[in-house]
Scaffold this motif. Structure first.
Motif, PDB file in Angstrom:
ATOM      1  N   LEU A  83     -15.066   7.891   7.399  1.00  0.00           N
ATOM      2  CA  LEU A  83     -14.947   6.432   7.295  1.00  0.00           C
ATOM      3  C   LEU A  83     -16.301   5.733   7.301  1.00  0.00           C
ATOM      4  O   LEU A  83     -16.428   4.653   6.730  1.00  0.00           O
ATOM      5  N   THR A  84     -17.299   6.330   7.944  1.00  0.00           N
ATOM      6  CA  THR A  84     -18.627   5.705   7.898  1.00  0.00           C
ATOM      7  C   THR A  84     -19.221   5.813   6.501  1.00  0.00           C
ATOM      8  O   THR A  84     -20.029   4.981   6.107  1.00  0.00           O
ATOM      9  N   ILE A  85     -18.802   6.814   5.750  1.00  0.00           N
ATOM     10  CA  ILE A  85     -19.279   6.993   4.381  1.00  0.00           C
ATOM     11  C   ILE A  85     -18.460   6.143   3.409  1.00  0.00           C
ATOM     12  O   ILE A  85     -18.994   5.513   2.505  1.00  0.00           O
ATOM     13  N   ASP A  86     -17.137   6.153   3.589  1.00  0.00           N
ATOM     14  CA  ASP A  86     -16.225   5.390   2.728  1.00  0.00           C
ATOM     15  C   ASP A  86     -15.159   4.764   3.614  1.00  0.00           C
ATOM     16  O   ASP A  86     -14.211   5.428   4.026  1.00  0.00           O
ATOM     17  N   SER A  87     -15.324   3.477   3.903  1.00  0.00           N
ATOM     18  CA  SER A  87     -14.431   2.806   4.850  1.00  0.00           C
ATOM     19  C   SER A  87     -13.002   2.657   4.336  1.00  0.00           C
ATOM     20  O   SER A  87     -12.113   2.286   5.102  1.00  0.00           O
ATOM     21  N   ASN A  88     -12.761   2.952   3.071  1.00  0.00           N
ATOM     22  CA  ASN A  88     -11.415   2.868   2.505  1.00  0.00           C
ATOM     23  C   ASN A  88     -10.829   4.240   2.184  1.00  0.00           C
ATOM     24  O   ASN A  88      -9.889   4.328   1.392  1.00  0.00           O
ATOM     25  N   ASN A  89     -11.338   5.280   2.783  1.00  0.00           N
ATOM     26  CA  ASN A  89     -10.840   6.619   2.505  1.00  0.00           C
ATOM     27  C   ASN A  89      -9.454   6.784   3.132  1.00  0.00           C
ATOM     28  O   ASN A  89      -9.305   6.785   4.360  1.00  0.00           O
ATOM     29  N   THR A  90      -8.442   6.924   2.279  1.00  0.00           N
ATOM     30  CA  THR A  90      -7.062   6.964   2.769  1.00  0.00           C
ATOM     31  C   THR A  90      -6.748   8.233   3.553  1.00  0.00           C
ATOM     32  O   THR A  90      -5.946   8.195   4.489  1.00  0.00           O
ATOM     33  N   LEU A 113      -4.381   1.034   5.496  1.00  0.00           N
ATOM     34  CA  LEU A 113      -3.587   1.912   4.626  1.00  0.00           C
ATOM     35  C   LEU A 113      -2.568   1.114   3.824  1.00  0.00           C
ATOM     36  O   LEU A 113      -2.363   1.365   2.639  1.00  0.00           O
ATOM     37  N   ILE A 114      -1.925   0.139   4.458  1.00  0.00           N
ATOM     38  CA  ILE A 114      -0.920  -0.664   3.766  1.00  0.00           C
ATOM     39  C   ILE A 114      -1.577  -1.463   2.636  1.00  0.00           C
ATOM     40  O   ILE A 114      -1.031  -1.570   1.542  1.00  0.00           O
ATOM     41  N   VAL A 115      -2.755  -2.005   2.897  1.00  0.00           N
ATOM     42  CA  VAL A 115      -3.461  -2.757   1.861  1.00  0.00           C
ATOM     43  C   VAL A 115      -3.875  -1.838   0.720  1.00  0.00           C
ATOM     44  O   VAL A 115      -3.738  -2.190  -0.455  1.00  0.00           O
ATOM     45  N   LEU A 116      -4.359  -0.646   1.044  1.00  0.00           N
ATOM     46  CA  LEU A 116      -4.835   0.283   0.020  1.00  0.00           C
ATOM     47  C   LEU A 116      -3.708   0.956  -0.742  1.00  0.00           C
ATOM     48  O   LEU A 116      -3.871   1.295  -1.914  1.00  0.00           O
ATOM     49  N   GLN A 117      -2.574   1.181  -0.097  1.00  0.00           N
ATOM     50  CA  GLN A 117      -1.439   1.872  -0.728  1.00  0.00           C
ATOM     51  C   GLN A 117      -0.155   1.105  -0.429  1.00  0.00           C
ATOM     52  O   GLN A 117       0.705   1.603   0.319  1.00  0.00           O
ATOM     53  N   PRO A 118       0.034  -0.063  -1.003  1.00  0.00           N
ATOM     54  CA  PRO A 118       1.193  -0.888  -0.639  1.00  0.00           C
ATOM     55  C   PRO A 118       2.543  -0.298  -1.021  1.00  0.00           C
ATOM     56  O   PRO A 118       3.548  -0.645  -0.414  1.00  0.00           O
ATOM     57  N   LEU A 119       2.594   0.604  -1.959  1.00  0.00           N
ATOM     58  CA  LEU A 119       3.871   1.164  -2.400  1.00  0.00           C
ATOM     59  C   LEU A 119       4.272   2.416  -1.654  1.00  0.00           C
ATOM     60  O   LEU A 119       5.333   2.996  -1.928  1.00  0.00           O
ATOM     61  N   LYS A 120       3.473   2.878  -0.723  1.00  0.00           N
ATOM     62  CA  LYS A 120       3.802   4.116   0.009  1.00  0.00           C
ATOM     63  C   LYS A 120       4.466   3.825   1.314  1.00  0.00           C
ATOM     64  O   LYS A 120       4.342   2.919   1.987  1.00  0.00           O
TER      65      LYS A 120
END
Length: 120
Positions: A83-90, A113-120
């Motif tokens: 997460l320090t490298i990529d703060s949006n890593n699911t 996670l909900i913001v990044l993958q709303p359909l999951k």
């Protein structure tokens, strides 16, 4: 011309030997995972992660191996480093949510996670 050729060969051999010690082989790691030999996977991956602690693939493999070995602290360390490298890593967000860092932190991971993958 001989000097350039010999320098090129020397450079290639140095780079080749460095790459062999720095990175892990995907087939080997997947074999350990398939055989559920997570301690062996950890031992195999540790030198590669120490050599390149920003390699997301190595961190994800290590985090998973630690997770499957019930070594939650070490697993969390790998995923937090991701997460320090990529703060949006699911992947990192998912496993940190499963690991349960803390209630407030868990809620932050879940929201992201909900913001990044709303359909999951």
């Amino acid at each position: 011309m001989k000097h350039i050729l010999s320098t090129s060969i020397l450079l290639f051999s140095v780079v080749s030997s460095f790459a062999k010690t720095r990175f892990a082989d995907k087939e080997t790691v997947m074999k350990y995972f398939q055989e559920q030999e997570f301690s062996e996977a950890i031992d195999y991956l540790k030198p590669a992660v120490e050599a390149d602690s920003t390699n997301m693939t190595l961190l994800a493999w290590s985090g998973y191996a630690y997770y499957m070995s019930d070594r939650t602290h070490e697993s969390g360390d790998c995923y937090r480093r991701m997460l320090t490298i990529d703060s949006n890593n699911t992947t990192a967000l998912h496993y940190l949510l499963l690991l349960g860092d803390s209630v407030s932190t868990e809620m932050d991971y879940a929201r992201r996670l909900i913001v990044l993958q709303p359909l999951k």
